[in-house]
Design an enzyme around this catalytic site. Structure first.
Site, PDB file in Angstrom:
ATOM      1  N   ASP A   1       1.090  -1.314   0.184  1.00 17.42           N
ATOM      2  CA  ASP A   1      -0.158  -0.547  -0.072  1.00 17.42           C
ATOM      3  C   ASP A   1       0.716   1.200   0.120  1.00 17.42           C
ATOM      4  O   ASP A   1       1.875   1.028  -0.014  1.00 17.42           O
ATOM      5  CB  ASP A   1      -1.020   0.055   1.155  1.00 17.42           C
TER       6      ASP A   1
ATOM      7  N   GLU B   1       0.623  -1.651   5.586  1.00 21.60           N
ATOM      8  CA  GLU B   1       1.268  -0.866   6.292  1.00 21.60           C
ATOM      9  C   GLU B   1       0.750   0.980   6.986  1.00 21.60           C
ATOM     10  O   GLU B   1       0.923   0.980   8.041  1.00 21.60           O
ATOM     11  CB  GLU B   1       2.758  -0.990   5.924  1.00 21.60           C
ATOM     12  N   GLU B   2       0.828   1.545   5.986  1.00 23.68           N
ATOM     13  CA  GLU B   2       0.235   2.573   6.130  1.00 23.68           C
ATOM     14  C   GLU B   2      -0.653   2.971   7.297  1.00 23.68           C
ATOM     15  O   GLU B   2      -0.512   4.073   7.631  1.00 23.68           O
ATOM     16  CB  GLU B   2       0.825   3.252   4.954  1.00 23.68           C
TER      17      GLU B   2
ATOM     18  N   ASP C   1      11.789  -1.527   4.273  1.00 24.65           N
ATOM     19  CA  ASP C   1      11.431  -0.639   4.654  1.00 24.65           C
ATOM     20  C   ASP C   1      12.118   1.346   4.699  1.00 24.65           C
ATOM     21  O   ASP C   1      12.594   0.463   5.406  1.00 24.65           O
ATOM     22  CB  ASP C   1       9.427  -0.489   4.979  1.00 24.65           C
TER      23      ASP C   1
ATOM     24  N   HIS D   1       5.748   9.622   1.218  1.00 21.04           N
ATOM     25  CA  HIS D   1       4.699  10.496   1.825  1.00 21.04           C
ATOM     26  C   HIS D   1       4.117  11.063   1.155  1.00 21.04           C
ATOM     27  O   HIS D   1       3.093  12.229   1.826  1.00 21.04           O
ATOM     28  CB  HIS D   1       3.550  10.037   3.250  1.00 21.04           C
TER      29      HIS D   1
HETATM   30 ZN   LIG Z   1       6.566   2.096   4.472  1.00 23.66          ZN
END
Ligand SMILES: [Zn+2]
Length: 412
Positions: A84, A179-180, A202, A384
């Protein structure tokens, strides 16, 4: 240009175009159905490149695969990445493009909308002069978090399946959703996953790794006041908002996110709302150190007790829920995982660097569930947001690091 250059580049660009944005506050798994679009793509790709035991959990949106060992001995090792992208910036209609041989100047991401990424605003760009950067068009995130890792892992997998002469132990792969938004890889089936230890991939900056995260809990403080007419309130009224204020004023003034860094813990008020009749405080508690973390809970209980002595008993109630624990206590039992990771990074010519991560990862939860799971950085920057980018060379290097790491585990 290394042998993996074209593969990692093509993969990240292809994966980034698939919208896999997860969503907060949704009580279903996965939080968004569109994450299946990438899950299907990855499943088909794993089958095509010849990975074994490929399986997509159609209910929970987790993709599995195994590269079977071709040696005697060795220790099985796994890799977990997330599919995701973050809900913090637009994630639809991503248009990745490549800045070749970055010259150190400003990058015009979008001429029409005059969106420019400059090294004055993003000094990390200076680290990548001469490299090739996959960027956005300035209107969406890129999703290199965490698709840069997926690109590296897939390329590693294809290397093994197309070079059967290269020796390696069992390698387990999993691609997870959400995950987010705090999914914590909760639906990863450890019985299906062909390794007992794994690494998440990550995080930003190539060469960084983590094996320590926060211990974390969430506290809800509820206050019941006594509301009467303000004209005749003397000696009777208990204003919940005032009590909430008293509660908050007992928290250590400098143990807050804005005054702490490195390994310093904190209390953080997430929200306060209230009327005279009732009030509620939501706060989070964070600490790397398990002993100090354990002391934070009683300190909240003590304040609750004191206020309940001052006001009628039951005025204040406290509920604390543990969210996740630092993976360190688990990783400390398998210290070789960090040693090998460091060695693999430095054997590939990169200085390994570690930070105590000021948050949680899927690896924190997986470690608690019995799958020790330190983290290796994916190599993205400015995640992000619309200025996210990924140096192709960082993904290439990560493929090399993974190959070296697998070699170390094969020799066990
Ligand atoms: Zn991540």
């Amino acid at each position: 240009m290394g042998i993996f250059y074209e593969q990692v580049k093509e993969r990240l660009i292809r994966y980034a175009k698939v919208d896999t944005q997860s969503q907060n506050g949704v009580n279903k798994t996965p939080t968004t159905g569109k994450q299946f679009d990438l899950a299907h793509m990855l499943r088909d790709e794993l089958v095509k490149i010849g990975v074994s035991d490929v399986w997509l959990d159609e209910k929970n949106c987790v993709v599995y695969g195994t590269i079977p060992s071709n040696i005697e001995g060795g220790m099985p090792i796994g890799y977990v990445t997330h599919m995701d992208t973050a809900p913090d910036a637009p994630g639809e209609n991503v248009k990745p493009w490549v800045v070749e041989k970055y010259d150190g100047g400003a990058i015009i991401l979008n001429k029409e909308k005059n969106i420019v990424m400059s090294p004055e605003d993003f000094p990390n760009l200076k680290m990548y002069i001469g490299q090739d950067l996959i960027c956005t068009d300035g209107t969406t995130l890129l999703g290199g978090d965490d698709k840069a890792s997926i690109a590296s892992v897939m390329t590693m997998a294809e290397y093994y399946t197309s070079h059967p002469e290269v020796k390696h132990g069992t390698i387990a792969l999993a691609f997870t959703p959400d995950e987010e938004v705090g999914g914590l890889a909760k639906d990863l089936d450890l019985d299906r996953f062909a390794a007992k230890i794994a690494y998440t991939l990550d995080g930003d900056h190539l060469g960084y790794y983590e094996y320590e995260t926060f211990n974390a809990s969430w506290a809800t403080v509820k206050i019941k006041g006594i509301s009467v007419h303000t004209g005749t309130a003397k000696g009777i009224m208990i204003n919940s908002v005032d009590v909430a204020n008293e509660f908050m004023s007992t928290l250590p003034p400098f143990e807050k996110p804005q005054y702490t860094d490195d390994r310093e813990g904190f209390f953080h008020i997430i929200s306060v709302r209230g009327t005279c009749e009732e009030a509620e405080i939501q706060l989070i508690v964070r600490d790397h150190d398990p002993v100090q973390f354990a002391n934070r809970e009683p300190s909240l209980e003590m304040v609750t007790d004191q206020l309940n002595r001052k006001y009628p008993s039951g005025t204040v109630t406290l509920d604390i829920q543990e969210q996740y624990r630092s993976m360190k206590e688990v990783i400390d039992r398998v210290p070789f995982m960090v040693d090998y990771l460091r060695q693999a990074i430095s054997d590939c010519g990169i200085e390994p660097r570690s930070i105590a991560f000021r948050g949680g990862t899927d690896g924190s939860a997986l470690s608690q569930r019995g799958l020790p799971c330190p983290n290796l950085s994916a190599g993205y920057e400015n995640a992000h947001g619309r200025f996210e980018y990924v140096p192709v060379q960082s993904m290439e290097k990560n493929v090399e690091i993974l190959l070296r790491l697998n070699e170390l585990y094969a020799n066990l």
